[in-house]
Design a protein around this motif. Structure first.
Motif, PDB file in Angstrom:
ATOM      1  N   GLY A 187       0.815  -1.209   0.000  1.00 22.11           N
ATOM      2  CA  GLY A 187       0.000   0.000   0.000  1.00 22.11           C
ATOM      3  C   GLY A 187       0.847   1.257   0.000  1.00 22.11           C
ATOM      4  N   ILE A 188       1.896   1.271   0.826  1.00 20.21           N
ATOM      5  CA  ILE A 188       2.795   2.430   0.883  1.00 20.21           C
ATOM      6  C   ILE A 188       3.525   2.610  -0.442  1.00 20.21           C
ATOM      7  CG2 ILE A 188       4.892   3.337   1.960  1.00 20.21           C
ATOM      8  CD1 ILE A 188       3.973   2.096   4.572  1.00 20.21           C
ATOM      9  N   CYS A 189       4.064   1.532  -0.985  1.00 19.20           N
ATOM     10  CA  CYS A 189       4.809   1.604  -2.249  1.00 19.20           C
ATOM     11  C   CYS A 189       3.907   2.068  -3.391  1.00 19.20           C
ATOM     12  CB  CYS A 189       5.435   0.249  -2.584  1.00 19.20           C
ATOM     13  SG  CYS A 189       6.781  -0.236  -1.483  1.00 19.20           S
ATOM     14  N   LEU A 190       2.684   1.533  -3.445  1.00 21.39           N
ATOM     15  CA  LEU A 190       1.756   1.907  -4.503  1.00 21.39           C
ATOM     16  C   LEU A 190       1.388   3.382  -4.408  1.00 21.39           C
ATOM     17  CD1 LEU A 190       0.025   1.015  -6.895  1.00 21.39           C
ATOM     18  CD2 LEU A 190      -1.768   0.373  -5.279  1.00 21.39           C
ATOM     19  N   ALA A 191       1.134   3.854  -3.180  1.00 24.77           N
ATOM     20  CA  ALA A 191       0.796   5.264  -2.988  1.00 24.77           C
ATOM     21  C   ALA A 191       1.952   6.164  -3.414  1.00 24.77           C
ATOM     22  CB  ALA A 191       0.440   5.509  -1.526  1.00 24.77           C
ATOM     23  N   LEU A 192       3.180   5.775  -3.087  1.00 20.43           N
ATOM     24  CA  LEU A 192       4.353   6.573  -3.460  1.00 20.43           C
ATOM     25  C   LEU A 192       4.548   6.584  -4.975  1.00 20.43           C
ATOM     26  CD1 LEU A 192       6.906   5.510  -0.686  1.00 20.43           C
ATOM     27  CD2 LEU A 192       5.841   7.768  -0.975  1.00 20.43           C
ATOM     28  N   ILE A 193       4.373   5.430  -5.611  1.00 15.76           N
ATOM     29  CA  ILE A 193       4.555   5.354  -7.063  1.00 15.76           C
ATOM     30  C   ILE A 193       3.511   6.201  -7.787  1.00 15.76           C
ATOM     31  CG2 ILE A 193       4.367   3.791  -9.046  1.00 15.76           C
ATOM     32  CD1 ILE A 193       5.692   1.649  -7.284  1.00 15.76           C
ATOM     33  N   LEU A 194       2.258   6.116  -7.347  1.00 15.52           N
ATOM     34  CA  LEU A 194       1.208   6.931  -7.958  1.00 15.52           C
ATOM     35  C   LEU A 194       1.489   8.419  -7.759  1.00 15.52           C
ATOM     36  CD1 LEU A 194      -2.027   4.920  -7.037  1.00 15.52           C
ATOM     37  CD2 LEU A 194      -0.920   5.086  -9.270  1.00 15.52           C
ATOM     38  N   TRP A 195       1.991   8.780  -6.579  1.00 18.08           N
ATOM     39  CA  TRP A 195       2.332  10.179  -6.330  1.00 18.08           C
ATOM     40  C   TRP A 195       3.449  10.647  -7.264  1.00 18.08           C
ATOM     41  CZ3 TRP A 195       6.818  12.697  -4.873  1.00 18.08           C
ATOM     42  CH2 TRP A 195       6.676  14.044  -4.547  1.00 18.08           C
TER      43      TRP A 195
ATOM     44  N   SER B 256      12.567  15.599 -20.006  1.00 16.50           N
ATOM     45  CA  SER B 256      13.570  14.535 -19.905  1.00 16.50           C
ATOM     46  C   SER B 256      14.127  14.436 -18.497  1.00 16.50           C
ATOM     47  CB  SER B 256      14.706  14.790 -20.904  1.00 16.50           C
ATOM     48  OG  SER B 256      14.218  14.769 -22.226  1.00 16.50           O
ATOM     49  N   TRP B 257      14.440  15.585 -17.900  1.00 14.67           N
ATOM     50  CA  TRP B 257      14.985  15.595 -16.550  1.00 14.67           C
ATOM     51  C   TRP B 257      13.968  15.060 -15.545  1.00 14.67           C
ATOM     52  CZ3 TRP B 257      18.631  15.249 -13.255  1.00 14.67           C
ATOM     53  CH2 TRP B 257      18.462  15.680 -11.950  1.00 14.67           C
ATOM     54  N   LYS B 258      12.729  15.431 -15.706  1.00 18.49           N
ATOM     55  CA  LYS B 258      11.699  14.978 -14.782  1.00 18.49           C
ATOM     56  C   LYS B 258      11.464  13.470 -14.910  1.00 18.49           C
ATOM     57  CE  LYS B 258       9.239  19.331 -14.123  1.00 18.49           C
ATOM     58  NZ  LYS B 258       7.966  20.063 -14.241  1.00 18.49           N
ATOM     59  N   ARG B 259      11.530  12.958 -16.117  1.00 23.14           N
ATOM     60  CA  ARG B 259      11.382  11.517 -16.298  1.00 23.14           C
ATOM     61  C   ARG B 259      12.552  10.766 -15.645  1.00 23.14           C
ATOM     62  NH1 ARG B 259       7.927   9.137 -19.707  1.00 23.14           N
ATOM     63  NH2 ARG B 259       6.458  10.460 -20.815  1.00 23.14           N
ATOM     64  N   PHE B 260      13.749  11.329 -15.788  1.00 26.54           N
ATOM     65  CA  PHE B 260      14.925  10.685 -15.191  1.00 26.54           C
ATOM     66  C   PHE B 260      14.810  10.665 -13.666  1.00 26.54           C
ATOM     67  CE2 PHE B 260      19.153  11.178 -13.274  1.00 26.54           C
ATOM     68  CZ  PHE B 260      19.745   9.984 -13.694  1.00 26.54           C
TER      69      PHE B 260
ATOM     70  N   LEU C 248      13.497   7.941  -8.353  1.00 22.99           N
ATOM     71  CA  LEU C 248      12.637   7.832  -7.173  1.00 22.99           C
ATOM     72  C   LEU C 248      11.893   6.500  -7.138  1.00 22.99           C
ATOM     73  CD1 LEU C 248      11.154  11.447  -6.928  1.00 22.99           C
ATOM     74  CD2 LEU C 248      12.812  10.372  -5.397  1.00 22.99           C
ATOM     75  N   MET C 249      11.415   6.052  -8.316  1.00 22.18           N
ATOM     76  CA  MET C 249      10.719   4.766  -8.359  1.00 22.18           C
ATOM     77  C   MET C 249      11.659   3.617  -8.012  1.00 22.18           C
ATOM     78  SD  MET C 249       8.051   4.823 -11.523  1.00 22.18           S
ATOM     79  CE  MET C 249       6.672   5.957 -11.566  1.00 22.18           C
TER      80      MET C 249
END
Length: 283
Positions: free
Chosen positions: A139-147, A160-164, A169-170
Motif C-alpha cells: 500500500g505504501i509503495c503503490l501510494a508513493l509510485i502513484l504520487w 527529460s529531466w523529470k522523467r529521469f 525515485l521509483m
C-alpha cells in the motif's frame, strides 16, 4: 447495443495516437497516464477511457490542420485533467475495496506460491503477520509510485529531466519495498498457523486452481498466460510439500527440471505478450 469495455476504449485510443507526431504522442500519453492514475481507486475507469478516446479523436482531427497537442489542450494540461477528474463519476465503496482487494490478493497469491510461508517437515506454516505486512508495504509503495507518476507527468517543461528523476525515485521505492519484504522473512514462524499434510497440499491445489482461473477468466488477453505461471508455481510448492512428507524424492535434478520449466513458462509468457501486442497493432 452493448457498451464497449474500458479495455476496448484503451486499445482504440492507443491505435489513434500512433498517427500523431512524436511530441504530440508523448504529450497525450503523459496526459493519459495522469488521468488514469490520479484517481485510480476512486473514479470510474470506463468513463475516463471513453473521455480519452474522444480526446484522441479530436486531437487527431486537429493535427491534420497542423495544430499541436499543446496548442489544442493548452500549456497546462494538469489543470485541465484535474478539472476533468472532478466531473468523472465516482465508483462505489464496494468497488474501491474490490480494486484494492485484487492488488493485495495477487500479492498474497504469489507470496503463498513462492515460498513465502514458513515450512518444516511436519507442516506448512501460514504467518498472518507476514501477509498483513505485505499488504501494508504494498500500500505504501503503490501510494508513493502513484504520487511520483502524478507529480512528474503532464509537464511541458524539462520533460527529460523529470522523467529521469522520476525513474530514480521509483527505483528507490522498489528498493525500499524489497528491503522491507526481506525483513518480513525474519518474522518468527511460531506466530503462524500450522497446516499438516495432506491438508497443506489440498490447500495449495485449491489456491492454485482459483488463482489460475481468475487470471484466465478475469484478466485481459495479454495477461491470461499468467495463469500458466500460477500453475507452474503451484506445482513447485506441491512437490516441495510432498518431498517434506516423504511421498516423493525431490532430487537436485528435479529442482533443475523445475527451474527450466519456470524459465520456459516466462519465455512463453513474453512471446505471448509480443504476439498480442502485434495482433492489436495490425487490427
Amino acid at each position: 447495443m452493448s457498451e464497449h469495455s474500458a479495455q476496448w476504449y484503451r486499445d482504440q485510443t492507443n491505435q489513434l495516437i500512433q498517427s500523431l507526431s512524436k511530441n504530440d504522442q508523448q504529450y497525450f500519453e503523459d496526459l493519459q497516464l495522469y488521468l488514469v492514475t490520479k484517481k485510480a481507486f476512486s473514479r470510474d475507469e470506463l468513463a475516463i477511457q471513453k473521455s480519452l478516446y474522444t480526446m484522441a479523436q479530436d486531437l487527431v482531427d486537429a493535427s491534420k490542420d497542423g495544430i499541436s497537442a499543446s496548442s489544442f489542450f493548452g500549456k497546462k494540461p494538469k489543470k485541465m485533467a484535474d478539472e476533468m477528474l472532478t466531473q468523472m463519476p465516482k465508483i462505489s465503496l464496494r468497488e474501491r475495496f474490490e480494486l484494492i482487494g485484487i492488488v493485495v490478493g495477487i500479492s498474497w497469491l504469489y507470496l503463498f506460491l513462492s515460498g513465502g510461508n514458513g515450512r518444516d517437515d511436519q507442516a506448512m506454516i501460514l504467518n498472518p503477520w507476514k501477509y498483513l505486512g505485505v499488504a501494508f508495504i504494498e500500500g505504501i509503495c503503490l501510494a508513493l509510485i502513484l504520487w511520483i507518476v502524478n507529480f512528474y507527468t503532464v509537464s511541458t517543461t524539462h520533460r527529460s529531466w523529470k522523467r529521469f528523476s522520476a525513474g530514480i525515485l521509483m527505483a528507490l521505492v522498489f528498493a525500499g519495498g524489497a528491503a522491507a519484504w526481506i525483513w518480513l522473512e525474519e518474522i518468527p514462524s511460531q506466530f503462524g498457523i500450522k497446516i499438516l499434510y495432506p491438508w497443506d497440499v489440498g490447500l495449495i491445489v485449491l489456491i492454485t486452481i482459483l488463482g489460475a482461473l481468475y487470471f484466465w477468466v478475469k484478466m485481459p488477453s495479454e495477461f491470461r498466460l499468467i495463469a500458466l505461471v500460477t500453475v507452474v508455481m503451484g506445482i513447485g510448492v506441491i512437490l516441495q510439500r510432498l518431498a517434506y512428507a516423504g511421498v516423493v524424492v525431490y532430487t537436485k535434478m528435479g529442482r533443475v527440471i523445475f527451474a527450466v520449466a519456470v524459465v520456459m513458462t516466462i519465455v512463453i509468457l513474453v512471446v505471448w505478450n509480443i504476439y498480442i501486442v502485434r495482433k492489436k497493432e495490425s487490427s
